[in-house]
Write a protein that holds these residues in place. Structure first.
Motif, PDB file in Angstrom:
ATOM      1  N   ARG A  83     -34.716  30.686  22.356  1.00 52.99           N
ATOM      2  CA  ARG A  83     -35.027  30.509  20.944  1.00 52.99           C
ATOM      3  C   ARG A  83     -34.272  31.505  20.064  1.00 52.99           C
ATOM      4  N   THR A  84     -34.076  32.723  20.569  1.00 50.82           N
ATOM      5  CA  THR A  84     -33.462  33.786  19.774  1.00 50.82           C
ATOM      6  C   THR A  84     -31.993  33.951  20.128  1.00 50.82           C
ATOM      7  N   THR A  85     -31.332  32.855  20.397  1.00 52.85           N
ATOM      8  CA  THR A  85     -29.882  32.819  20.607  1.00 52.85           C
ATOM      9  C   THR A  85     -29.330  31.584  19.906  1.00 52.85           C
ATOM     10  N   PRO A  86     -28.039  31.581  19.582  1.00 49.55           N
ATOM     11  CA  PRO A  86     -27.454  30.372  18.981  1.00 49.55           C
ATOM     12  C   PRO A  86     -27.443  29.181  19.928  1.00 49.55           C
ATOM     13  N   TYR A  87     -27.642  29.444  21.229  1.00 45.68           N
ATOM     14  CA  TYR A  87     -27.692  28.332  22.185  1.00 45.68           C
ATOM     15  C   TYR A  87     -28.890  27.425  21.933  1.00 45.68           C
ATOM     16  N   GLY A  88     -29.932  27.970  21.312  1.00 50.96           N
ATOM     17  CA  GLY A  88     -31.081  27.132  20.974  1.00 50.96           C
ATOM     18  C   GLY A  88     -30.711  26.019  20.020  1.00 50.96           C
ATOM     19  N   ASN A  89     -29.820  26.318  19.063  1.00 55.73           N
ATOM     20  CA  ASN A  89     -29.342  25.286  18.139  1.00 55.73           C
ATOM     21  C   ASN A  89     -28.473  24.264  18.865  1.00 55.73           C
ATOM     22  N   THR A  90     -27.596  24.753  19.748  1.00 60.61           N
ATOM     23  CA  THR A  90     -26.721  23.851  20.505  1.00 60.61           C
ATOM     24  C   THR A  90     -27.555  22.901  21.364  1.00 60.61           C
ATOM     25  N   PHE A  91     -28.590  23.443  21.990  1.00 63.36           N
ATOM     26  CA  PHE A  91     -29.478  22.643  22.829  1.00 63.36           C
ATOM     27  C   PHE A  91     -30.212  21.593  21.995  1.00 63.36           C
ATOM     28  N   THR A  92     -30.555  21.939  20.762  1.00 65.62           N
ATOM     29  CA  THR A  92     -31.210  20.975  19.867  1.00 65.62           C
ATOM     30  C   THR A  92     -30.249  19.850  19.493  1.00 65.62           C
ATOM     31  N   PHE A  93     -28.998  20.188  19.218  1.00 64.67           N
ATOM     32  CA  PHE A  93     -27.988  19.148  18.966  1.00 64.67           C
ATOM     33  C   PHE A  93     -27.819  18.253  20.195  1.00 64.67           C
ATOM     34  N   ASP A  94     -27.870  18.832  21.384  1.00 61.22           N
ATOM     35  CA  ASP A  94     -27.771  18.032  22.615  1.00 61.22           C
ATOM     36  C   ASP A  94     -28.864  16.968  22.655  1.00 61.22           C
ATOM     37  N   CYS A  95     -30.082  17.377  22.312  1.00 60.59           N
ATOM     38  CA  CYS A  95     -31.209  16.439  22.335  1.00 60.59           C
ATOM     39  C   CYS A  95     -31.059  15.384  21.246  1.00 60.59           C
ATOM     40  N   PHE A 152     -34.671   6.711  11.634  1.00 56.39           N
ATOM     41  CA  PHE A 152     -34.740   8.047  11.041  1.00 56.39           C
ATOM     42  C   PHE A 152     -34.869   9.092  12.156  1.00 56.39           C
ATOM     43  N   LEU A 153     -33.951  10.046  12.154  1.00 59.22           N
ATOM     44  CA  LEU A 153     -34.012  11.176  13.081  1.00 59.22           C
ATOM     45  C   LEU A 153     -34.268  12.437  12.272  1.00 59.22           C
ATOM     46  N   ALA A 154     -35.413  13.073  12.508  1.00 57.83           N
ATOM     47  CA  ALA A 154     -35.767  14.319  11.820  1.00 57.83           C
ATOM     48  C   ALA A 154     -35.565  15.465  12.806  1.00 57.83           C
ATOM     49  N   VAL A 155     -34.557  16.283  12.570  1.00 59.45           N
ATOM     50  CA  VAL A 155     -34.217  17.348  13.514  1.00 59.45           C
ATOM     51  C   VAL A 155     -34.234  18.693  12.790  1.00 59.45           C
ATOM     52  N   SER A 156     -34.916  19.653  13.396  1.00 66.43           N
ATOM     53  CA  SER A 156     -35.023  20.991  12.810  1.00 66.43           C
ATOM     54  C   SER A 156     -34.424  22.014  13.765  1.00 66.43           C
ATOM     55  N   PHE A 157     -33.708  22.973  13.186  1.00 66.39           N
ATOM     56  CA  PHE A 157     -33.035  24.001  13.984  1.00 66.39           C
ATOM     57  C   PHE A 157     -33.795  25.316  13.829  1.00 66.39           C
ATOM     58  N   SER A 158     -34.484  25.683  14.885  1.00 66.33           N
ATOM     59  CA  SER A 158     -35.452  26.781  14.831  1.00 66.33           C
ATOM     60  C   SER A 158     -34.847  28.145  15.137  1.00 66.33           C
ATOM     61  N   SER A 159     -33.752  28.192  15.887  1.00 65.93           N
ATOM     62  CA  SER A 159     -33.215  29.479  16.337  1.00 65.93           C
ATOM     63  C   SER A 159     -32.798  30.374  15.186  1.00 65.93           C
ATOM     64  N   THR A 160     -32.375  29.781  14.086  1.00 65.73           N
ATOM     65  CA  THR A 160     -31.985  30.582  12.932  1.00 65.73           C
ATOM     66  C   THR A 160     -33.160  31.416  12.413  1.00 65.73           C
TER      67      THR A 160
END
Length: 549
Positions: A270-282, A300-308
């Protein structure tokens, strides 16, 4: 009679002829013009100025593309307090505020029972995809419909709606009550999970994605800067006293050895930029396997990027870690938009990007720059306030919580002992107003007549839910927040927390920008207007009509 008979025959022949011609004409498409897919992107804790703080180093295909090809509302502000994740996601997708939609915080107190509630907590459902309790979640605490719900209603539930985020609340609340699915991250297994509110078992594509063990693969790479360290001109030097460090490390510096940090669980992702990359993967896997955008109606795809958000809390806005995270996020966003171009077709989808809240600069960093700032010690304040109230009203623990800058009273104690609640509220306000770190303290029932700026009155009233909010609103002095002196926090009305990005691009969107005041609650009705559907049933916002073609 013969003339009249001849006329009738001619009339019948003419009608038959016209009907025949009408049948030969091609049937015109009468479907409502809509994009094939809407993608809502919420970047957790993204301050508005991040659009431009790192602009020179963004790629042409990511945030720069949104600003160049889309429409940017440059003066979008949150129109309530407190400014936290759960409320932000709810307000974006409902066009409403806590007073109406009921999500009064990430956690809030049921004022009748005195019990703490988690915004998405639901013990009536079970985890799907893990043996942990992290899946006991649903949108049931949200009291109104979302724009995603309204899309489902408008198409008689033929539209697919899916929510995705590392944080459960970031995936659940935007997707709404009637979503086909919502997925979030399980620290224990490193998997995407869901709950029985949506399904009894994970779809095969989610199982296959989990089987790839991507969190482990990403974390084994460690985390170093994307570019040479000396090129991060927008950030403070790497080793400083403003940032929090990872457990087991001696300092908050690069390289960060993530490969040795996930023995017990995968929460470090969660506390790395890889968390965002993993969210994009999903997100890509959901589009591919659920065939989003290939429906006969809009999906509709609702996607939130939490690692930031996790990154901001630990390191603060002036850190190399946050700068590197946004440069990496921009690169991932560019790849994702290219994927949408190829999969859905350029011009066939609409994307919007916004944030649930911003974040303050670290107070010690500001103090070192001779800018007023500080930490509001809420635990200490609660203790001292209870001591003062105990002397006056002869009862202990009259205040049960000071959370989200709101004072919640022990209502059962007050009722049981027949205490004067009005007098207690007045005593609280007078006590808090004497503090040097508090700008205003307001009894919410008297907010409209309080001697404070009008903009604050409105935000206090909008943020107060009588069943779930505290009765005294604390307004700290600018630059002050509650929490750790390391990294940052949020929750207040000031621009660093309340000024957010709102950029739209794609089908039905003009190119351009506006600097007029736009509210967070205007986002949902703008999307509803774009789709020609009803606004959510608690909506108080207005569409940004100048953004729409």
């Amino acid at each position: 009679m013969k003339i009249k008979h001849t006329f009738l025959i001619a009339l019948v022949l003419a009608i038959v002829s016209n009907l025949s011609l009408a049948q030969k004409k091609p049937i015109q498409n009468t479907s409502v013009p809509r994009p094939k897919l809407v993608v809502g992107i919420v970047v957790d804790q993204m301050r508005w100025d991040y659009l431009y703080r790192y602009y020179d180093r963004y790629s042409n295909g990511g945030l720069k593309r949104l600003l160049k090809d889309g429409f940017s509302c440059e003066n979008t502000n949150i129109d309530y307090i407190p400014t936290v994740t759960a409320i932000g996601h709810s307000s974006i997708y409902t066009g409403s505020v806590p007073a109406i939609h009921g999500i009064a915080g990430n956690d809030f107190i049921n004022q009748k029972t005195g019990k703490t509630m988690y915004c998405a907590g639901d013990t009536a459902v079970q985890t799907v995809g893990s043996t942990s309790t992290a899946g006991q979640m649903s949108p049931r605490n949200l009291l109104v419909s979302t724009v995603t719900d309204e899309l489902r209603l408008a198409t008689n539930f033929r539209s697919k709606v899916i929510g995705i985020a590392l944080k459960d609340r970031g995936g659940i609340l935007p997707a709404g009550h009637s979503a086909n699915a919502a997925y979030w991250f399980d620290d224990q297994t490193g998997n995407w999970i869901s709950s029985t509110y949506y399904m009894q078992q994970l779809p095969d594509w989610v199982k296959n994605l989990n089987a790839q063990r991507l969190p482990e693969k990403y974390l084994k790479q460690d985390w170093n800067t994307l570019y040479p360290m000396n090129t991060y001109a927008q950030s403070t030097k790497d080793d400083n006293r403003y940032e929090g460090k990872f457990s087991g490390t001696s300092a908050p510096v690069f390289p960060i050895k993530t490969s040795s940090m996930f023995e017990k669980d995968f929460g470090i992702l969660r506390t790395t930029p890889y968390g965002n990359t993993f969210t994009f993967d999903c997100a890509k896997a959901a589009i591919e396997n659920e065939k989003l955008g290939q429906n006969t109606v809009t999906d509709f795809l609702a996607v939130s990027f939490s690692s930031t958000d996790y990154m901001g809390h630990r390191f603060g806005p002036n850190s190399i870690e946050v700068e590197d995270t946004y440069l990496r996020f921009d690169r991932d966003l560019s790849s994702f938009l290219s994927y949408l171009d190829n999969k859905i077709g350029t011009g066939n989808y609409t994307v919007f990007l916004t944030a649930d809240h911003g974040g303050a600069h670290n107070p010690n960093f500001l103090i070192d720059q001779k800018i007023p700032a500080g930490i509001l010690p809420t635990s200490k304040i609660q203790k001292e306030l209870n001591e003062a109230l105990s002397k006056e009203f002869k009862e202990s623990n009259i205040v049960v919580s000071i959370g989200s800058y709101q004072v919640s009273l022990n209502n059962s104690l007050i009722a049981k002992n027949n205490l004067d609640e009005a007098a207690i509220r007045t005593a609280c306000v007078e006590f808090l107003k004497k503090r040097d770190d508090i700008l205003f303290a307001v009894d919410v029932d008297k907010a409209s007549e309080a001697a404070i700026p009008e903009v604050l009155k409105k935000r206090i009233i909008n943020g107060y839910n009588k069943e779930r909010s505290g009765v005294i609103q604390i307004i700290p002095k600018p630059g002050y927040f509650s929490g750790s002196p390391l990294g940052t926090n949020h929750g207040v009305w000031n621009p660093y927390d309340a000024h957010i990005p709102f950029v739209l691009m794609g089908w039905g969107i003009k190119q351009g920008s506006t600097s007029r005041m736009v509210k967070m609650t205007d986002i949902s009705p703008t999307i509803a207007a774009l789709l020609h559907i009803q606004a959510p049933n608690g909506n108080i916002g207005e569409p940004v009509v100048e953004a729409l073609k």
